[in-house]
Design a protein around this motif. Sequence first.
Motif, PDB file in Angstrom:
ATOM      1  N   ASN A   1       0.780  -1.090  -0.150  1.00  0.00           N
ATOM      2  CA  ASN A   1       0.188   0.129   0.064  1.00  0.00           C
ATOM      3  C   ASN A   1       0.795   1.159  -0.010  1.00  0.00           C
ATOM      4  O   ASN A   1       0.155   2.212   0.220  1.00  0.00           O
ATOM      5  CB  ASN A   1      -1.041  -0.083   1.331  1.00  0.00           C
ATOM      6  N   ASP A   2       2.054   1.110  -0.158  1.00  0.00           N
ATOM      7  CA  ASP A   2       2.978   2.263  -0.467  1.00  0.00           C
ATOM      8  C   ASP A   2       3.125   2.346  -1.870  1.00  0.00           C
ATOM      9  O   ASP A   2       3.393   1.771  -2.804  1.00  0.00           O
ATOM     10  CB  ASP A   2       4.479   2.052  -0.078  1.00  0.00           C
ATOM     11  N   PRO A   3       2.707   3.897  -2.361  1.00  0.00           N
ATOM     12  CA  PRO A   3       2.698   4.141  -3.740  1.00  0.00           C
ATOM     13  C   PRO A   3       4.001   3.844  -4.571  1.00  0.00           C
ATOM     14  O   PRO A   3       3.972   3.025  -5.747  1.00  0.00           O
ATOM     15  CB  PRO A   3       2.489   5.524  -3.941  1.00  0.00           C
ATOM     16  N   PHE A   4       5.265   3.877  -4.007  1.00  0.00           N
ATOM     17  CA  PHE A   4       6.640   3.673  -4.359  1.00  0.00           C
ATOM     18  C   PHE A   4       6.617   2.083  -4.461  1.00  0.00           C
ATOM     19  O   PHE A   4       7.224   1.609  -5.548  1.00  0.00           O
ATOM     20  CB  PHE A   4       7.602   4.485  -3.604  1.00  0.00           C
TER      21      PHE A   4
ATOM     22  N   ASN B   1      -5.473   0.036  -0.608  1.00  0.00           N
ATOM     23  CA  ASN B   1      -6.491   1.170  -0.056  1.00  0.00           C
ATOM     24  C   ASN B   1      -6.108   2.377  -0.284  1.00  0.00           C
ATOM     25  O   ASN B   1      -6.869   3.498   0.127  1.00  0.00           O
ATOM     26  CB  ASN B   1      -7.308   0.537   1.253  1.00  0.00           C
ATOM     27  N   ARG B   2      -4.900   2.697  -0.891  1.00  0.00           N
ATOM     28  CA  ARG B   2      -4.406   3.917  -1.097  1.00  0.00           C
ATOM     29  C   ARG B   2      -4.976   4.683  -2.494  1.00  0.00           C
ATOM     30  O   ARG B   2      -4.685   4.133  -3.291  1.00  0.00           O
ATOM     31  CB  ARG B   2      -3.014   4.139  -1.084  1.00  0.00           C
ATOM     32  N   SER B   3      -5.646   5.911  -2.319  1.00  0.00           N
ATOM     33  CA  SER B   3      -6.153   6.459  -3.456  1.00  0.00           C
ATOM     34  C   SER B   3      -4.973   6.909  -4.306  1.00  0.00           C
ATOM     35  O   SER B   3      -5.215   6.964  -5.641  1.00  0.00           O
ATOM     36  CB  SER B   3      -6.728   7.949  -2.959  1.00  0.00           C
ATOM     37  N   GLU B   4      -3.757   7.166  -3.908  1.00  0.00           N
ATOM     38  CA  GLU B   4      -2.731   7.658  -4.684  1.00  0.00           C
ATOM     39  C   GLU B   4      -2.581   6.511  -5.821  1.00  0.00           C
ATOM     40  O   GLU B   4      -2.000   6.476  -6.920  1.00  0.00           O
ATOM     41  CB  GLU B   4      -1.181   7.792  -4.033  1.00  0.00           C
TER      42      GLU B   4
ATOM     43  N   PRO C   1     -12.304  -1.548  -8.277  1.00  0.00           N
ATOM     44  CA  PRO C   1     -11.395  -0.473  -8.028  1.00  0.00           C
ATOM     45  C   PRO C   1     -12.076   1.038  -8.219  1.00  0.00           C
ATOM     46  O   PRO C   1     -12.834   1.244  -9.031  1.00  0.00           O
ATOM     47  CB  PRO C   1     -10.274  -0.477  -8.752  1.00  0.00           C
ATOM     48  N   PRO C   2     -11.668   2.045  -7.551  1.00  0.00           N
ATOM     49  CA  PRO C   2     -12.207   3.583  -7.601  1.00  0.00           C
ATOM     50  C   PRO C   2     -11.421   4.251  -8.805  1.00  0.00           C
ATOM     51  O   PRO C   2     -10.597   5.067  -8.684  1.00  0.00           O
ATOM     52  CB  PRO C   2     -11.938   4.177  -6.335  1.00  0.00           C
ATOM     53  N   ILE C   3     -11.449   3.534 -10.042  1.00  0.00           N
ATOM     54  CA  ILE C   3     -11.152   4.105 -11.036  1.00  0.00           C
ATOM     55  C   ILE C   3     -12.500   4.286 -12.177  1.00  0.00           C
ATOM     56  O   ILE C   3     -13.442   4.003 -11.799  1.00  0.00           O
ATOM     57  CB  ILE C   3     -10.104   3.316 -11.882  1.00  0.00           C
ATOM     58  N   SER C   4     -12.163   5.083 -13.246  1.00  0.00           N
ATOM     59  CA  SER C   4     -13.404   5.496 -14.044  1.00  0.00           C
ATOM     60  C   SER C   4     -13.843   4.326 -14.891  1.00  0.00           C
ATOM     61  O   SER C   4     -13.764   4.502 -16.209  1.00  0.00           O
ATOM     62  CB  SER C   4     -12.868   6.522 -15.163  1.00  0.00           C
ATOM     63  N   LEU C   5     -14.341   3.280 -14.341  1.00  0.00           N
ATOM     64  CA  LEU C   5     -14.957   2.207 -14.817  1.00  0.00           C
ATOM     65  C   LEU C   5     -16.382   2.526 -15.841  1.00  0.00           C
ATOM     66  O   LEU C   5     -16.418   2.064 -17.116  1.00  0.00           O
ATOM     67  CB  LEU C   5     -15.463   1.207 -13.780  1.00  0.00           C
ATOM     68  N   ALA C   6     -17.004   3.660 -15.234  1.00  0.00           N
ATOM     69  CA  ALA C   6     -18.295   4.043 -16.084  1.00  0.00           C
ATOM     70  C   ALA C   6     -18.031   4.546 -17.416  1.00  0.00           C
ATOM     71  O   ALA C   6     -18.543   4.328 -18.368  1.00  0.00           O
ATOM     72  CB  ALA C   6     -19.149   4.970 -15.149  1.00  0.00           C
TER      73      ALA C   6
END
Length: 889
Positions: free
Chosen positions: A69-72, A134-137, A163-168
């Motif tokens: 969950n660390d972006p790097f 769970n990290r939005s970044e 996932p919270p990406i632009s699926l629609a």
Amino acid sequence: MLLTKLHIPQPKEHVVHRSALFEKLNEGLNRRLILVSATAGYGKTTLVSDWIIQNKIPTAWYSVDSRDNDPFEFLSLMINSIQTVNENIGGKSLNLLKSPGTAEIKYIIELLINDILSVEKEFLLVIDDLHLINRSEIFKTLSFIIEYKPQNFKIALLTRSDPPISLARLRSQNELMEIRSADLSFNEHDITDFFNRKLKLGLTRNDISLVELKTEGWIAGLQLTAITLQNKDNISEYLKSIAGDSRYIMDYLIEEVLNTLDNETRDFLLKTSVLDQFSGSLCDAILDKNNSQQLLESLEKCNMFIVPLDDERKWFRYHHLFGDLLKQRLQIKHKEQIPELHKKAGLWYEAKGFSLFAIEHTLKAGSSEKALQLIDNEVDSLWETSQYTIILKFTQHLNENEIISSGKFGIAYAWVLIIMGKLDVAEVFLDKLQTSIKTDKSNGARNKLLGRLYETYNLLKVFSGDVEAAFRYSKLAIENIETNDVLWNSWAHISYGESNLLRFELNKSISSFKIAREKAQKVDNLYLNLIATSKTAYVLKVKGEYTKSLELCNNLLETFNADSKIEEYRIGLLSSILYSIIGYIQAEQGKTEEGIKNARKGYNLSRGVLSLSFQAYNALLLAETYYKSGEFNKALSLIEELEKIVNQDIAQWLYVLANSLKCNLLILLGEDEKALTILNRRKETTKNHNFENYFYNVAIARYSISQKNYSESILLLTDLKKGLKSHDAFELLAEVKLLMAKSLLLANKREEAIISVLNCLKCTQSDHFNRIYINEGAEIESLLREIGQRKKVSSTEKLDAVSSSYLNVLIEAFENEKKTSKAATENVLSARELDTLKLLAKEYSNQQIADDLFISLNTVKSHLKNINLKLEVDSRTKAVEKAKELGIV
């Protein structure tokens, strides 16, 4: 990093090939994204891995776990997985990720995408178990990659939840191939194939229907059912006994499975569930066994929800749902043994050199003292590479007193709290930590930690805007950090230099930056060298020593270019601030076109840097470059954009410079009331200091002149002149002298005004100041012309001290400025054309523009034609882009 996370899981021996779903996945390769989203136990991983293997698709596989969950860390592992397909992709990006803070994630992704674009071969990236993120970044990173990925790069996401990406949007564009639980569920044909053809269990049609009814095609339930059916005399009666919803079925079936096993195997399953991934050697270590590898192979053959993580079958993990249920039962049956299991796992990982895994298990074992010893060995590396997420993760298993007891780790934790903006919490914690360190009877540890503690206090005070406290702590850090603690020592000198800058002790500031620069060069730390050098160059600029500042910047750029060890992309990132300073000075020296080009180059390069203050620094220098070049609207527009980044609490000196420059711009643009609002707000601040006072007071003096309060401005400028001269701040002193000349001239004190300009010329001619005169307008031009006339007919010490050629350059610059302004005026858009352009920027159609402005379509077309002609573009899109660049809209 365990490379087992990057291996494609091998399907089981009795896998049912899903040809219909394979066709959907094949079709998905032509879409922007494949999404396999279903609850646990529906065979997402098995389906995709079987499809890949059956179709021989070049694939990079990345199995996510909760540590990622660390972006790097996430991006590093993703690139490592891609390199299993092509080792030439992502090298530059990985090098940047090894030093978090060097570059912005977006820039690193752009480098990765460019690498992928250069490869012709198509390949697939599969990210499995994405629901553990769970990290939005990280989701922003994925969204960016999906949006801009090349055609040859295919992506499949496997997850239990969307996932919270632009699926629609992807769905509406037919760019998304979705496979859901309903698609994955086994139908009657699949169940028959699995139970009868693969497992040879001989179920009747009624049995198959009952299994489908009970499990609803849920594959995990079917697999467990198959295991429990072994050796059942009356299968039909047993199937009737299974009841409840899917979760209860799972609980029931796993209990049934465990009851069918011998004690050794059951014990093995329960106790190894404390491990997220495991090998035979690791299992032997925690269970005091010597046959774990054989047991693992046996469990895999029995379809016991064990997933191999490499081709050699050395590393495994449990199916997540199965593993969770095993852990629950372990808590019930052997809770007292769990700490000892973690302790042994920690010792195994420590011996193998996997320090972070060792720390994690040791903490879970409750062995805080041992864990802190391990953390003590790793915390410097974690701090240096900005792995703040891991530092925070460790603190979750420790109480405050335990964290404080490890001074080095406590300091790193306090640093993270400050970076996160939890200043109040950090300050209370630091005070407790300071008490602990000062009372430590071990003098060696005490002395080493005190300096780091003071440097952390300095960071806190810089963030909170308390300049004098920041100065005090930076001085204490210098005095207490050991010489051989090079990284912290270098930062302490940089902090001390910044604190002196804010106090306007410019020479002390340069001396401190010089020491930091020498230390950075000694250990070949490119980043620290850049920071110390660029700050030195900035202070030299403030001192008006443009020649020295340019020399310093150009020399470092030459070093970058000559050093073959420094990769081109790093040169770009690190040199951004150097280009910005060079551009500003060039603009001031009258080379406006070249100056803007370099300042814009620095600004654009800085967009790839993670540090917001670094971005803001470059943006401010570009705004100042526009200001020097006479492009006031562009400068103001950039300052207003900068205000979204700069915060008084975390970038005090940038905040001061941005606000004082904004005041000057607003006054020059005739918006005095807006400037007054900013100046009044400044009066309410409680932590004023020399840096702030000088820049704001210059803005106040300029405001007084605009309000014709000349006696007030003369009084203020007189005080400023004395102070700036004592600090050798000749750049700002030159501006003060010219403002004094304007005030005196407008107050009908012409001779005094001429003397003020002469004094200014004497100071600025060696470093070729130029635009500082031009921007002050007609009053200064008239005084320069009169000085020129006097030089022709008389000789005095003050007149002779000014170079005639320098004076002529300035007068000629005024002439050129007037010619340029006239040409710009002739080419300016009419009011109606400007209205049209503004609507164009809002993406209005021609008809909408006509309706909004109450004009005909032909008139709109005529305006558009004129706009394109005047802006020298050939399309409405380019017209809007050019207008934004020019600051028109």
